[in-house]
Design a protein around this motif. Structure first.
Motif, PDB file in Angstrom:
ATOM      1  N   LYS A  48       0.833  -1.198   0.000  1.00 57.13           N
ATOM      2  CA  LYS A  48       0.000   0.000   0.000  1.00 57.13           C
ATOM      3  C   LYS A  48       0.872   1.253   0.000  1.00 57.13           C
ATOM      4  CE  LYS A  48      -4.358   1.586   1.807  1.00 57.13           C
ATOM      5  NZ  LYS A  48      -5.446   1.340   2.738  1.00 57.13           N
ATOM      6  N   LEU A  49       1.957   1.239   0.767  1.00 60.01           N
ATOM      7  CA  LEU A  49       2.869   2.386   0.792  1.00 60.01           C
ATOM      8  C   LEU A  49       3.541   2.578  -0.565  1.00 60.01           C
ATOM      9  CD1 LEU A  49       4.367   1.931   4.350  1.00 60.01           C
ATOM     10  CD2 LEU A  49       2.916   3.831   3.574  1.00 60.01           C
ATOM     11  N   SER A  50       3.825   1.488  -1.250  1.00 62.56           N
ATOM     12  CA  SER A  50       4.391   1.588  -2.605  1.00 62.56           C
ATOM     13  C   SER A  50       3.387   2.244  -3.552  1.00 62.56           C
ATOM     14  CB  SER A  50       4.772   0.212  -3.142  1.00 62.56           C
ATOM     15  OG  SER A  50       5.839  -0.319  -2.420  1.00 62.56           O
ATOM     16  N   LEU A  51       2.121   1.862  -3.441  1.00 63.44           N
ATOM     17  CA  LEU A  51       1.076   2.478  -4.271  1.00 63.44           C
ATOM     18  C   LEU A  51       0.923   3.960  -3.953  1.00 63.44           C
ATOM     19  CD1 LEU A  51      -1.614  -0.354  -4.192  1.00 63.44           C
ATOM     20  CD2 LEU A  51      -0.256   0.370  -6.166  1.00 63.44           C
ATOM     21  N   ILE A  52       1.005   4.305  -2.676  1.00 62.66           N
ATOM     22  CA  ILE A  52       0.906   5.705  -2.272  1.00 62.66           C
ATOM     23  C   ILE A  52       2.081   6.491  -2.850  1.00 62.66           C
ATOM     24  CG2 ILE A  52       1.019   7.290  -0.291  1.00 62.66           C
ATOM     25  CD1 ILE A  52      -0.510   5.038   1.310  1.00 62.66           C
ATOM     26  N   ALA A  53       3.283   5.943  -2.735  1.00 58.17           N
ATOM     27  CA  ALA A  53       4.478   6.613  -3.265  1.00 58.17           C
ATOM     28  C   ALA A  53       4.374   6.793  -4.775  1.00 58.17           C
ATOM     29  CB  ALA A  53       5.732   5.828  -2.892  1.00 58.17           C
ATOM     30  N   MET A  54       3.887   5.776  -5.475  1.00 62.57           N
ATOM     31  CA  MET A  54       3.728   5.879  -6.923  1.00 62.57           C
ATOM     32  C   MET A  54       2.703   6.962  -7.271  1.00 62.57           C
ATOM     33  SD  MET A  54       2.911   2.971  -9.811  1.00 62.57           S
ATOM     34  CE  MET A  54       1.514   2.370  -8.919  1.00 62.57           C
ATOM     35  N   GLY A  55       1.606   7.004  -6.520  1.00 58.59           N
ATOM     36  CA  GLY A  55       0.592   8.029  -6.754  1.00 58.59           C
ATOM     37  C   GLY A  55       1.136   9.429  -6.528  1.00 58.59           C
ATOM     38  N   LYS A  56       1.909   9.599  -5.470  1.00 60.84           N
ATOM     39  CA  LYS A  56       2.520  10.905  -5.202  1.00 60.84           C
ATOM     40  C   LYS A  56       3.502  11.275  -6.309  1.00 60.84           C
ATOM     41  CE  LYS A  56       3.996  11.973  -1.167  1.00 60.84           C
ATOM     42  NZ  LYS A  56       4.707  11.925   0.124  1.00 60.84           N
ATOM     43  N   ALA A  57       4.314  10.321  -6.754  1.00 60.80           N
ATOM     44  CA  ALA A  57       5.279  10.584  -7.823  1.00 60.80           C
ATOM     45  C   ALA A  57       4.564  10.964  -9.121  1.00 60.80           C
ATOM     46  CB  ALA A  57       6.174   9.365  -8.047  1.00 60.80           C
ATOM     47  N   ALA A  58       3.366  10.432  -9.331  1.00 59.58           N
ATOM     48  CA  ALA A  58       2.581  10.745 -10.530  1.00 59.58           C
ATOM     49  C   ALA A  58       1.844  12.072 -10.395  1.00 59.58           C
ATOM     50  CB  ALA A  58       1.588   9.622 -10.813  1.00 59.58           C
ATOM     51  N   GLY A  59       1.950  12.709  -9.231  1.00 58.66           N
ATOM     52  CA  GLY A  59       1.351  14.025  -9.056  1.00 58.66           C
ATOM     53  C   GLY A  59      -0.020  14.039  -8.420  1.00 58.66           C
ATOM     54  N   LEU A  62      -2.750  13.480  -1.749  1.00 61.19           N
ATOM     55  CA  LEU A  62      -3.091  12.410  -0.809  1.00 61.19           C
ATOM     56  C   LEU A  62      -4.596  12.160  -0.790  1.00 61.19           C
ATOM     57  CD1 LEU A  62      -0.640  13.092   2.167  1.00 61.19           C
ATOM     58  CD2 LEU A  62      -0.462  11.361   0.366  1.00 61.19           C
ATOM     59  N   ASP A  63      -5.382  13.208  -0.963  1.00 63.27           N
ATOM     60  CA  ASP A  63      -6.845  13.028  -1.038  1.00 63.27           C
ATOM     61  C   ASP A  63      -7.227  12.193  -2.255  1.00 63.27           C
ATOM     62  OD1 ASP A  63      -7.394  14.482   1.274  1.00 63.27           O
ATOM     63  OD2 ASP A  63      -7.724  16.364   0.190  1.00 63.27           O
ATOM     64  N   GLU A  64      -6.586  12.469  -3.390  1.00 59.67           N
ATOM     65  CA  GLU A  64      -6.868  11.695  -4.596  1.00 59.67           C
ATOM     66  C   GLU A  64      -6.430  10.247  -4.410  1.00 59.67           C
ATOM     67  OE1 GLU A  64      -6.510  14.944  -8.186  1.00 59.67           O
ATOM     68  OE2 GLU A  64      -4.665  14.338  -7.164  1.00 59.67           O
ATOM     69  N   ILE A  65      -5.283  10.062  -3.782  1.00 61.09           N
ATOM     70  CA  ILE A  65      -4.779   8.707  -3.539  1.00 61.09           C
ATOM     71  C   ILE A  65      -5.723   7.966  -2.599  1.00 61.09           C
ATOM     72  CG2 ILE A  65      -2.897   7.380  -2.494  1.00 61.09           C
ATOM     73  CD1 ILE A  65      -1.013   9.660  -3.541  1.00 61.09           C
ATOM     74  N   ALA A  66      -6.199   8.641  -1.562  1.00 57.08           N
ATOM     75  CA  ALA A  66      -7.132   8.007  -0.630  1.00 57.08           C
ATOM     76  C   ALA A  66      -8.381   7.519  -1.367  1.00 57.08           C
ATOM     77  CB  ALA A  66      -7.517   8.985   0.481  1.00 57.08           C
ATOM     78  N   GLY A  67      -8.805   8.274  -2.385  1.00 60.36           N
ATOM     79  CA  GLY A  67      -9.969   7.881  -3.176  1.00 60.36           C
ATOM     80  C   GLY A  67      -9.721   6.669  -4.051  1.00 60.36           C
ATOM     81  N   MET A  68      -8.458   6.261  -4.158  1.00 56.69           N
ATOM     82  CA  MET A  68      -8.110   5.096  -4.977  1.00 56.69           C
ATOM     83  C   MET A  68      -8.138   3.800  -4.180  1.00 56.69           C
ATOM     84  SD  MET A  68      -5.059   6.579  -7.326  1.00 56.69           S
ATOM     85  CE  MET A  68      -5.252   8.088  -8.251  1.00 56.69           C
ATOM     86  N   PHE A  69      -8.587   3.892  -2.943  1.00 58.31           N
ATOM     87  CA  PHE A  69      -8.733   2.707  -2.100  1.00 58.31           C
ATOM     88  C   PHE A  69     -10.186   2.603  -1.680  1.00 58.31           C
ATOM     89  CE2 PHE A  69      -4.260   3.856  -1.507  1.00 58.31           C
ATOM     90  CZ  PHE A  69      -3.654   2.642  -1.766  1.00 58.31           C
ATOM     91  N   GLY A  70     -10.731   1.409  -1.763  1.00 58.71           N
ATOM     92  CA  GLY A  70     -12.110   1.177  -1.357  1.00 58.71           C
ATOM     93  C   GLY A  70     -12.261   1.250   0.157  1.00 58.71           C
ATOM     94  N   ARG A  71     -13.470   1.095   0.622  1.00 62.22           N
ATOM     95  CA  ARG A  71     -13.749   1.151   2.066  1.00 62.22           C
ATOM     96  C   ARG A  71     -12.991   0.075   2.835  1.00 62.22           C
ATOM     97  NH1 ARG A  71     -18.047   4.559   3.273  1.00 62.22           N
ATOM     98  NH2 ARG A  71     -19.340   5.083   1.481  1.00 62.22           N
ATOM     99  N   ASP A  72     -12.706  -1.033   2.174  1.00 57.52           N
ATOM    100  CA  ASP A  72     -11.982  -2.117   2.833  1.00 57.52           C
ATOM    101  C   ASP A  72     -10.464  -1.924   2.777  1.00 57.52           C
ATOM    102  OD1 ASP A  72     -11.536  -2.539   0.157  1.00 57.52           O
ATOM    103  OD2 ASP A  72     -12.283  -4.603   0.127  1.00 57.52           O
ATOM    104  N   GLY A  73     -10.012  -0.811   2.189  1.00 56.89           N
ATOM    105  CA  GLY A  73      -8.588  -0.536   2.107  1.00 56.89           C
ATOM    106  C   GLY A  73      -7.897  -1.140   0.902  1.00 56.89           C
ATOM    107  N   ARG A  74      -8.649  -1.904   0.123  1.00 59.56           N
ATOM    108  CA  ARG A  74      -8.064  -2.518  -1.076  1.00 59.56           C
ATOM    109  C   ARG A  74      -8.083  -1.514  -2.227  1.00 59.56           C
ATOM    110  NH1 ARG A  74      -8.113  -8.467  -1.147  1.00 59.56           N
ATOM    111  NH2 ARG A  74      -8.725  -9.108   0.936  1.00 59.56           N
ATOM    112  N   PRO A  75      -7.105  -1.638  -3.135  1.00 63.86           N
ATOM    113  CA  PRO A  75      -7.081  -0.704  -4.266  1.00 63.86           C
ATOM    114  C   PRO A  75      -8.359  -0.769  -5.091  1.00 63.86           C
ATOM    115  CG  PRO A  75      -5.020  -1.925  -4.116  1.00 63.86           C
ATOM    116  CD  PRO A  75      -5.974  -2.548  -3.137  1.00 63.86           C
ATOM    117  N   ASP A  76      -8.884   0.396  -5.403  1.00 66.69           N
ATOM    118  CA  ASP A  76     -10.039   0.561  -6.276  1.00 66.69           C
ATOM    119  C   ASP A  76      -9.654   1.694  -7.222  1.00 66.69           C
ATOM    120  OD1 ASP A  76     -12.525   0.475  -7.439  1.00 66.69           O
ATOM    121  OD2 ASP A  76     -13.510   1.612  -5.848  1.00 66.69           O
ATOM    122  N   ILE A  77      -8.729   1.383  -8.118  1.00 61.75           N
ATOM    123  CA  ILE A  77      -8.038   2.398  -8.909  1.00 61.75           C
ATOM    124  C   ILE A  77      -8.878   2.833 -10.106  1.00 61.75           C
ATOM    125  CG2 ILE A  77      -5.945   2.850 -10.243  1.00 61.75           C
ATOM    126  CD1 ILE A  77      -4.551   0.862  -8.316  1.00 61.75           C
TER     127      ILE A  77
END
Length: 150
Positions: A48-59, A62-77
């Protein structure tokens, strides 16, 4: 299930412990609990931290990245959003290549004046047609919230 304490997660992910605490505070990651004063995390937090880092590197914010995870914390990209961002990065890469070429030419041009150099004039014309305006991808964009912490 392998459990990692905050120090090991920080070491393996490259994220500072304060960043991990902040990510937990805003709901990006969740600890399993504590062992003494040290937070404990499931080993899957590293992905999950790798996905967050990739999202930040892509610009993405954090709010947008948070929206890329479903309610269960799994990626919903949102694939469409990623395609748009990839297209934007492609445009920036073209602009940056043009800027690189202009800078290299200016640095190496043997002409007495750059305004006398036909290659320089062509590069400047290409840059103006592309409306060369490099904007860092990690800065705020209109309509986008920017988190105040790491």
């Amino acid at each position: 299930m392998r459990v990692l304490d905050i120090g090991e997660v920080a070491s393996r992910s490259g994220a500072a412990p304060s960043t991990l605490r902040y990510y937990e505070e805003i709901g990006l990651i969740a600890s399993l609990g504590r062992h003494g004063l040290r937070r404990q995390f499931d080993a899957d937090v590293l992905l999950k931290l790798s996905l967050i880092a990739m999202g930040k590197a892509a610009g993405f914010s954090l709010d947008e990245i948070a929206g890329m995870f479903g309610r269960d914390g799994r990626p919903d990209i949102p694939r469409g959003q990623l395609r748009l961002r990839a297209d934007e990065l492609q445009r920036q890469m073209v602009e940056l290549r043009t800027l690189r070429d202009v800078l290299r030419h200016v640095a190496d041009c043997p002409a007495p004046s750059h305004l006398e150099c036909p290659t320089f004039r062509k590069l400047m014309q290409a840059a103006s047609h592309r409306k060369l305006a490099y904007r860092p991808t990690n800065g705020p964009r209109s309509g986008r919230k920017v988190a105040s912490k790491p």
